[in-house]
Design an enzyme around this catalytic site. Structure first.
Site, PDB file in Angstrom:
ATOM      1  N   GLU A  57      -4.568   2.878   2.827  1.00 58.33           N
ATOM      2  CA  GLU A  57      -4.531   2.597   1.172  1.00 58.33           C
ATOM      3  C   GLU A  57      -4.991   0.490   1.487  1.00 58.33           C
ATOM      4  O   GLU A  57      -5.618   0.438   0.825  1.00 58.33           O
ATOM      5  CB  GLU A  57      -2.994   1.924   0.481  1.00 58.33           C
ATOM      6  CG  GLU A  57      -3.035   2.078  -1.247  1.00 58.33           C
ATOM      7  CD  GLU A  57      -1.518   2.318  -1.421  1.00 58.33           C
ATOM      8  OE1 GLU A  57      -0.919   2.012  -0.941  1.00 58.33           O
ATOM      9  OE2 GLU A  57      -1.989   2.214  -3.190  1.00 58.33           O
ATOM     10  N   ASP A  58      -4.314  -0.102   2.011  1.00 52.68           N
ATOM     11  CA  ASP A  58      -4.320  -1.399   2.049  1.00 52.68           C
ATOM     12  C   ASP A  58      -5.786  -1.837   2.365  1.00 52.68           C
ATOM     13  O   ASP A  58      -6.392  -3.299   2.311  1.00 52.68           O
ATOM     14  CB  ASP A  58      -3.690  -1.984   2.993  1.00 52.68           C
ATOM     15  CG  ASP A  58      -1.739  -1.560   2.776  1.00 52.68           C
ATOM     16  OD1 ASP A  58      -1.682  -1.551   1.542  1.00 52.68           O
ATOM     17  OD2 ASP A  58      -1.007  -1.216   3.109  1.00 52.68           O
ATOM     18  N   ARG A  63      -3.256  -6.486  11.387  1.00 52.70           N
ATOM     19  CA  ARG A  63      -4.088  -5.154  10.973  1.00 52.70           C
ATOM     20  C   ARG A  63      -5.378  -5.876  10.478  1.00 52.70           C
ATOM     21  O   ARG A  63      -6.174  -4.501   9.525  1.00 52.70           O
ATOM     22  CB  ARG A  63      -3.336  -5.330   9.300  1.00 52.70           C
ATOM     23  CG  ARG A  63      -2.382  -4.397   9.339  1.00 52.70           C
ATOM     24  CD  ARG A  63      -1.362  -4.451   7.937  1.00 52.70           C
ATOM     25  NE  ARG A  63      -2.065  -2.649   8.190  1.00 52.70           N
ATOM     26  CZ  ARG A  63      -1.450  -2.104   7.166  1.00 52.70           C
ATOM     27  NH1 ARG A  63      -0.897  -2.843   5.486  1.00 52.70           N
ATOM     28  NH2 ARG A  63      -2.462  -1.110   6.503  1.00 52.70           N
ATOM     29  N   ARG A  66       1.332 -10.449   0.910  1.00 53.08           N
ATOM     30  CA  ARG A  66       0.465  -9.398   1.153  1.00 53.08           C
ATOM     31  C   ARG A  66      -0.902 -10.240  -0.235  1.00 53.08           C
ATOM     32  O   ARG A  66      -1.530 -10.151   1.035  1.00 53.08           O
ATOM     33  CB  ARG A  66       0.435  -8.564   1.552  1.00 53.08           C
ATOM     34  CG  ARG A  66       1.962  -8.146   2.340  1.00 53.08           C
ATOM     35  CD  ARG A  66       1.593  -8.342   3.782  1.00 53.08           C
ATOM     36  NE  ARG A  66       2.829  -8.142   4.783  1.00 53.08           N
ATOM     37  CZ  ARG A  66       2.627  -6.726   5.600  1.00 53.08           C
ATOM     38  NH1 ARG A  66       1.474  -6.236   4.946  1.00 53.08           N
ATOM     39  NH2 ARG A  66       3.548  -6.400   6.366  1.00 53.08           N
ATOM     40  N   CYS A  77       0.261   4.651   0.376  1.00 57.72           N
ATOM     41  CA  CYS A  77      -0.115   4.064   1.205  1.00 57.72           C
ATOM     42  C   CYS A  77      -1.187   4.690   2.000  1.00 57.72           C
ATOM     43  O   CYS A  77      -2.193   4.498   3.019  1.00 57.72           O
ATOM     44  CB  CYS A  77       1.435   3.380   2.336  1.00 57.72           C
ATOM     45  SG  CYS A  77       2.172   2.949   1.447  1.00 57.72           S
ATOM     46  N   ASP A 133      -0.926  -0.137  12.202  1.00 62.47           N
ATOM     47  CA  ASP A 133      -0.400   0.204  10.657  1.00 62.47           C
ATOM     48  C   ASP A 133      -2.033   0.928  10.847  1.00 62.47           C
ATOM     49  O   ASP A 133      -1.580   1.165   8.637  1.00 62.47           O
ATOM     50  CB  ASP A 133      -0.108  -0.562  10.072  1.00 62.47           C
ATOM     51  CG  ASP A 133       1.123  -1.247  10.582  1.00 62.47           C
ATOM     52  OD1 ASP A 133       2.183  -0.575  10.147  1.00 62.47           O
ATOM     53  OD2 ASP A 133       2.045  -2.228  10.552  1.00 62.47           O
ATOM     54  N   HIS A 149       4.342  -4.151  -2.067  1.00 62.69           N
ATOM     55  CA  HIS A 149       3.773  -4.830  -2.547  1.00 62.69           C
ATOM     56  C   HIS A 149       3.870  -3.831  -3.886  1.00 62.69           C
ATOM     57  O   HIS A 149       4.748  -3.404  -4.247  1.00 62.69           O
ATOM     58  CB  HIS A 149       2.617  -3.376  -2.056  1.00 62.69           C
ATOM     59  CG  HIS A 149       1.555  -4.156  -1.186  1.00 62.69           C
ATOM     60  ND1 HIS A 149       1.819  -2.961   0.038  1.00 62.69           N
ATOM     61  CD2 HIS A 149       1.180  -4.986  -0.364  1.00 62.69           C
ATOM     62  CE1 HIS A 149       0.993  -3.299   1.283  1.00 62.69           C
ATOM     63  NE2 HIS A 149       1.220  -4.302   1.292  1.00 62.69           N
TER      64      HIS A 149
HETATM   65  C1  CIR Z   1       2.981  -3.395   6.845  1.00 58.06           C
HETATM   66  O1  CIR Z   1       3.863  -3.948   6.698  1.00 58.06           O
HETATM   67  O2  CIR Z   1       1.501  -3.223   6.508  1.00 58.06           O
HETATM   68  C2  CIR Z   1       2.776  -1.470   7.131  1.00 58.06           C
HETATM   69  N1  CIR Z   1       4.052  -1.839   8.050  1.00 58.06           N
HETATM   70  C3  CIR Z   1       2.557  -1.017   5.624  1.00 58.06           C
HETATM   71  C4  CIR Z   1       2.331  -0.787   4.881  1.00 58.06           C
HETATM   72  C5  CIR Z   1       2.272  -0.255   3.657  1.00 58.06           C
HETATM   73  N2  CIR Z   1       1.151  -0.320   2.569  1.00 58.06           N
HETATM   74  C6  CIR Z   1       1.453  -0.336   1.741  1.00 58.06           C
HETATM   75  O3  CIR Z   1       2.730   0.322   1.040  1.00 58.06           O
HETATM   76  N3  CIR Z   1       0.482   0.229   0.354  1.00 58.06           N
END
Ligand code: CIR
Length: 252
Positions: free
Chosen positions: A65-66, A85, A130, A247, A60, A160
């Site tokens: 962004e995360d 992650r 999250r 993201c 991932d 999110h």
């Molecule tokens: C997740 O579930 O963490 C990833 N497959 C998708 C993350 C998407 N991130 C975001 O919207 N900021």
């Protein structure tokens, strides 16, 4: 104005990432093409890219962004809840350390950057599956130390906060119905996304252009009616992995 963005290429095993979308298996070549088109769009908007290589340990990791929240004065490295992650942040931290003073969220905080919605000098922090209260508390206290303000917004029924809401300019929020009328956003002009176009609420404003997912005609029309300059991008493979336009980059 954003001058830089960090992006990361999808890895061959990106289909092993977390997903709830139920849209079928994503295609690697198509994902690479869509990611390249996304990078081109950012460059067209005047942003210089730092492109990280894929890391097969983290399927991932292209959803950069995360991993961090970047302001004018600091970059806050997040602590993601999902065990698969944790570790994605390292490569991002290395790049950000060339640009900003670093701060770090620590246990028991959990926070994904996708829950952090900025407008002006204020940061809305989504309390989602999250991001926990401690994550929001630590981030707020760092932001306040750097001269910003922050507040929380409850998030349910989506991944999110930014899954359902984006500021397309400092006065205008684009959001899904459950968020558009929340009292936190009353002071802004608001554009409601039609229910069957929910996914397009995750659009991305970059230096006066709104990047928006392809095939959401009513959102596109609403954005254009508001006077925005709109650029559509094909996001089919991002969506299959629960990702969207915000993201895929860290803009600063
Ligand atoms: C997740 O579930 O963490 C990833 N497959 C998708 C993350 C998407 N991130 C975001 O919207 N900021």
């Amino acid at each position: 104005m954003f001058t830089h963005a960090i992006v990361r290429k999808p890895g061959k095993n990106f289909c092993e990432g977390i997903t709830t979308a139920g849209l079928g298996p994503p295609d690697y070549e198509t994902a690479l093409q869509q990611h390249a088109a996304y990078c081109n769009a950012l460059e067209k908007c005047g942003v210089e890219l730092s492109v990280l290589d894929a890391d097969l340990r983290y399927p991932d990791a292209w959803f950069v962004e995360d991993t961090a929240v970047v302001t004018e004065t600091c970059a806050i490295i997040t602590r993601m809840r999902e065990p698969t992650r944790q570790g994605e942040q390292e490569a991002v931290r290395d790049v950000l350390s060339c640009f900003r003073t670093l701060e770090q969220l620590v246990a028991p905080a959990h926070l994904d950057g996708g829950d952090v919605l900025r407008v002006g000098d204020h940061f809305y922090i989504g309390l989602s599956g999250r991001t926990n209260a401690e994550g929001a508390r630590q981030l707020s206290s760092i932001l306040v130390k750097h001269g910003y303000t922050a507040s929380t917004v409850p998030v349910s029924g989506m991944l999110h906060l930014k899954t359902g809401a984006t500021f397309i300019d400092p006065n205008t929020l684009l959001a899904i119905e459950p968020l558009v009328n929340r009292q936190e956003f009353e002071a802004f002009d608001r554009i409601a996304v039609d229910e069957d176009e929910d996914y397009s609420a995750n659009s991305l404003a970059v230096n006066g252009t709104i990047l928006t997912p392809m095939d959401y005609p009513r959102t596109k029309a609403k954005l254009q009616q508001s006077g925005a300059q709109v650029l559509e991008l094909d996001t089919s493979e991002f969506r299959k992995m629960d990702g969207g336009l915000t993201c895929l980059s860290l803009l600063f």
